[in-house]
Write a protein that holds these residues in place. Structure first.
Motif: not given
Length: 195
Positions: A86-94
Motif C-alpha cells: 500500500x505504500x508503493x506509489x502506482x508509478x513505482x509498481x512496474x
C-alpha cells in the motif's frame, strides 16, 4: 411489457469495478508474488527430479504427481506484505515488478526465499519514494527561498549604482586616500592615479 426489461439485457454489464489505484497496486504486486512463488516451486521440483535422475540413474518423474501448490505464505506475512504494497506509489509498481523479476532470475531462490526477496524489493521502492519526496520538498523550499530573494534583488536593482561615478563616501576610500601607495613587486608595473 417485454421480457428484455425483466432480465435487463439492454443494460451494459459493469465489467470494471471501482477500485482505487492503491488497491490495484496491491493486487498487481501480490499476483506477481504468487506467480513467482509458483515458478520457484516448479523450478525446485525440476531440480529435485534432476538430482534423483543423477543419483538413481532412472527417471520415475512420469509416475510422480505433484500438488498444484504446496507452499503458501503465512497469513501474517501476507498481511505485512500487503501493508508494504500500500505504500508503493502506482508509478513505482512496474519498476518494482521488474526489479523483483530481475532478482528472482539472478538468484534463483528456493520457494521460501521468494517472499523475502519480494519484501526487500518493496523496502527498496519505499526508500526511493521517500528520497524523491524529500528531494521535492527541498526543491520546493529552495524555490520559495529563491523567490523571496529574487524579490529583494529586483527591489535593489531599481536604484542604479555606478562604480566609477560615486558620490557615496566609504571608509575604504578615506583610508586609501590617507596612506601612501605601497610599492609593487619589481615584476609588476606601477600604476598611479593622476590627480
Amino acid at each position: 411489457m417485454s421480457l428484455a426489461s425483466w432480465f435487463r439485457w439492454n443494460e451494459p454489464p459493469n465489467r470494471f469495478s471501482q477500485r482505487t489505484p492503491t488497491e490495484m497496486v496491491v493486487e498487481t504486486l501480490m499476483m506477481e508474488l504468487s506467480w513467482q512463488t509458483k515458478q520457484a516451486e516448479k523450478q525446485q521440483r525440476e531440480r529435485e527430479n534432476e538430482y534423483r535422475k543423477i543419483k538413481t540413474g532412472v527417471d520415475y518423474g512420469w509416475l510422480v504427481s505433484y500438488p498444484k501448490q504446496s507452499y503458501d505464505i503465512s497469513p501474517g506475512e501476507r498481511l505485512q506484505l500487503e501493508d508494504m504494497c500500500t505504500k508503493i506509489h502506482p508509478s513505482y509498481c512496474g519498476p518494482a515488478i521488474l526489479r523483483f523479476r530481475q532478482l528472482v532470475t539472478e538468484y534463483e531462490p528456493e520457494v521460501q526465499e521468494v517472499s523475502r526477496l519480494f519484501r526487500s524489493v518493496l523496502q527498496e521502492a519505499a526508500e526511493k519514494i521517500k528520497e524523491e519526496e524529500e528531494a521535492k520538498k527541498l526543491a520546493r523550499q529552495w524555490n520559495t527561498k529563491n523567490k523571496s530573494s529574487l524579490s529583494l534583488t529586483t527591489f535593489k536593482s531599481r536604484s542604479r549604482i555606478s562604480p566609477f561615478i560615486s558620490d557615496i563616501k566609504t571608509i575604504s576610500e578615506d583610508v586609501e586616500r590617507g596612506t601612501q601607495p605601497t610599492r609593487r613587486i619589481w615584476s609588476m608595473p606601477e600604476f598611479r592615479n593622476a590627480k
